[in-house]
Design an enzyme around this catalytic site. Sequence first.
Site, short mmCIF file in Angstrom:
data_model
loop_
_atom_site.label_atom_id
_atom_site.label_comp_id
_atom_site.label_asym_id
_atom_site.label_seq_id
_atom_site.Cartn_x
_atom_site.Cartn_y
_atom_site.Cartn_z
N ARG A 1 0.80 -1.23 0.00
CA ARG A 1 0.00 0.00 0.00
C ARG A 1 0.83 1.28 0.00
O ARG A 1 0.43 2.29 -0.54
CB ARG A 1 -0.94 -0.01 1.20
CG ARG A 1 -2.19 -0.82 0.90
CD ARG A 1 -3.21 -0.63 1.96
NE ARG A 1 -2.64 -0.87 3.28
CZ ARG A 1 -3.32 -0.90 4.40
NH1 ARG A 1 -4.60 -0.69 4.39
NH2 ARG A 1 -2.72 -1.14 5.54
N LYS B 1 4.91 -18.69 6.12
CA LYS B 1 4.31 -19.19 7.35
C LYS B 1 3.79 -18.02 8.16
O LYS B 1 4.26 -16.90 7.94
CB LYS B 1 5.32 -20.02 8.14
CG LYS B 1 6.51 -19.23 8.64
CD LYS B 1 7.13 -19.81 9.88
CE LYS B 1 6.32 -19.44 11.10
NZ LYS B 1 7.09 -19.42 12.35
N HIS C 1 11.19 -22.25 6.06
CA HIS C 1 12.55 -21.86 5.70
C HIS C 1 13.61 -22.85 6.22
O HIS C 1 14.73 -22.87 5.74
CB HIS C 1 12.87 -20.42 6.14
CG HIS C 1 13.18 -20.25 7.59
ND1 HIS C 1 12.22 -20.18 8.56
CD2 HIS C 1 14.36 -20.16 8.26
CE1 HIS C 1 12.78 -20.04 9.74
NE2 HIS C 1 14.08 -20.02 9.60
N LYS D 1 17.63 -24.70 4.54
CA LYS D 1 18.96 -24.72 5.19
C LYS D 1 19.78 -25.88 4.62
O LYS D 1 19.27 -27.00 4.48
CB LYS D 1 18.81 -24.87 6.70
CG LYS D 1 18.17 -23.64 7.38
CD LYS D 1 18.06 -23.86 8.88
CE LYS D 1 17.21 -22.79 9.56
NZ LYS D 1 17.87 -21.53 9.83
N HIS E 1 8.89 -26.25 11.83
CA HIS E 1 10.32 -26.57 11.77
C HIS E 1 10.67 -27.90 12.46
O HIS E 1 11.39 -28.72 11.91
CB HIS E 1 11.14 -25.45 12.39
CG HIS E 1 10.77 -24.08 11.91
ND1 HIS E 1 10.37 -23.83 10.62
CD2 HIS E 1 10.72 -22.87 12.54
CE1 HIS E 1 10.11 -22.53 10.47
NE2 HIS E 1 10.30 -21.94 11.62
C1 BG6 Z 1 10.61 -18.52 12.76
C2 BG6 Z 1 9.92 -18.24 14.05
O1 BG6 Z 1 9.80 -19.30 11.92
O2 BG6 Z 1 11.82 -19.22 13.00
C3 BG6 Z 1 10.82 -17.45 14.98
O3 BG6 Z 1 8.74 -17.49 13.82
C4 BG6 Z 1 12.15 -18.15 15.14
O4 BG6 Z 1 10.22 -17.26 16.26
C5 BG6 Z 1 12.74 -18.50 13.78
O5 BG6 Z 1 13.01 -17.27 15.84
C6 BG6 Z 1 13.98 -19.36 13.93
O6 BG6 Z 1 14.60 -19.47 12.69
P1 BG6 Z 1 16.15 -19.74 12.57
O7 BG6 Z 1 16.40 -19.86 11.12
O8 BG6 Z 1 16.84 -18.57 13.21
O9 BG6 Z 1 16.40 -21.00 13.34
#
Ligand code: BG6
Length: 484
Positions: free
Chosen positions: A43, A147, A177, A181, A239
């Site tokens: 926006r 997410k 994500h 990795k 995760h």
């Molecule tokens: C995110 C969460 O998906 O992953 C966060 O919302 C968290 O709370 C993060 O800190 C951790 O990601 P990474 O890559 O730092 O382990």
Amino acid sequence: MAHTVVIFGASGDLTSRKLVPALYELYRKGRLPEQTRIVGFSRTKFSHEAWREKLAESTAHFAAETFDRALWETFAPAIYYHPGDIGNPEDFDLLGRLLDELEGNGEAVRVYYLSTAPRFYEPAVAQLGAAGLAREDRGKRRVVIEKPFGSDLASAGELNQAIHKVFNEEQVYRIDHYLGKETVQNLLVFRFANGIFEPIWNRNYVDHVQITAAEEVTVGRRAGYYDGVGILRDMFQNHLLQLLTLTAMEAPARFEADMVRDEKVKVLRSIRPMEHEDAIRDTMRGQYRKYRDEPDVPPESQTATFAIVKLHVDNWRWQGVPFMLRSGKAMSCRTTQIVIQFRQAPHMMFHTGPRAPYEANRLVIQIQPAEGIQLHFHTKVPDEGMKVRLTDLEFTFKDKFSATMPEAYQRLLLDVMQGDASLFSRADEVELAWKIVDPIQAAWDRPASPPIELYEAGGWGPPNSTQWMHRQDREWFDRCPVLR
Ligand code: BG6
């Protein structure tokens, strides 16, 4: 073939912190397909030029090690901005016209990246559909969903239905994500490109598996979001369950999106469902002591910032092998690791005193930040009779490879452009993950459930979590990785 990446929610944090730096890195490495254009949609009003300048600054900050202003100037002309409101159909028509114009009305792969607040996912998809932007008559159309994907099984199911009204499942890329990795992908390589681990990767040799994702950071300024979510939805549903499925799955015949995801889904289906009493016995939640002092946290908040969850995978390979999952904020250090704790040798002929059951071989897979793998095994202590001690062999990526670990988003963005969904969650996968997590959250939300345990920041969670493990004759592998 031309590629256009349209980022919705372009003025948000993720775009400047992760997405554009990742696209810039791909460009710098010569991996971005030729004729890739990036179009921001949100926006706030920016001209193309003003947005390019804003991104130059943020990329210089977030990709500081590799940022090169001269190179950026050759990349920036591919970046455009289109101010628009997700609620306004006309803005999507105008977006469509801009995209056609940029693509010279020709063929192009389009990636629509939804990096907005989750409540806009459904309307954005509906508008894309209504404006004819999902049609594939002039090239592939893909949608990427960030997410969180829903907040429980019901909402994830509704979101899937809404998306499927506009896009086929093959067009949908749900991001986790962690799958971007390198060390997470390496789990597959470690297990399935080596012949020597699979024969012992089962109930005959493995006592239990620990998966820990500890973070040193607190919730900080994210409390407004976090307090309504909590650790189970924020870390476990996505995760940690991803790490579990990759650890527990069978070998797919080929590295292809649906073959890999079929195997992961089988694991999720095999996880023993939890009733209320199971959740009370096999899980624990905690909150760091200063959490309620964070800005935007209600003084009585019951939101968990730490949890442990014990899961059973009911199949032949894993029968009787618990998977202990643990995650928390405000912990001793940042470490994500998978510990495969093997059974002890069946008989110990060396009289070195009683040994705890957990003093046995273990494989520690360090996902981050000290990316690598350690194998722990007994060794004779020199010059001390037949005294034995656990020692380890260590592999680190840093020692063996000169390349630095790329940010997860580089791989994921490139995969979407190339149409490879292997590292993205399928509709059934996210729903099954919610099915595992929902009953735990429901058990915690009951007024009669055991109270949340407070813990001091800078440790390994509530002291009771250590005792809980000891009562099972097991021990958490509470070691911070050594960063060299
Ligand atoms: C995110 C969460 O998906 O992953 C966060 O919302 C968290 O709370 C993060 O800190 C951790 O990601 P990474 O890559 O730092 O382990």
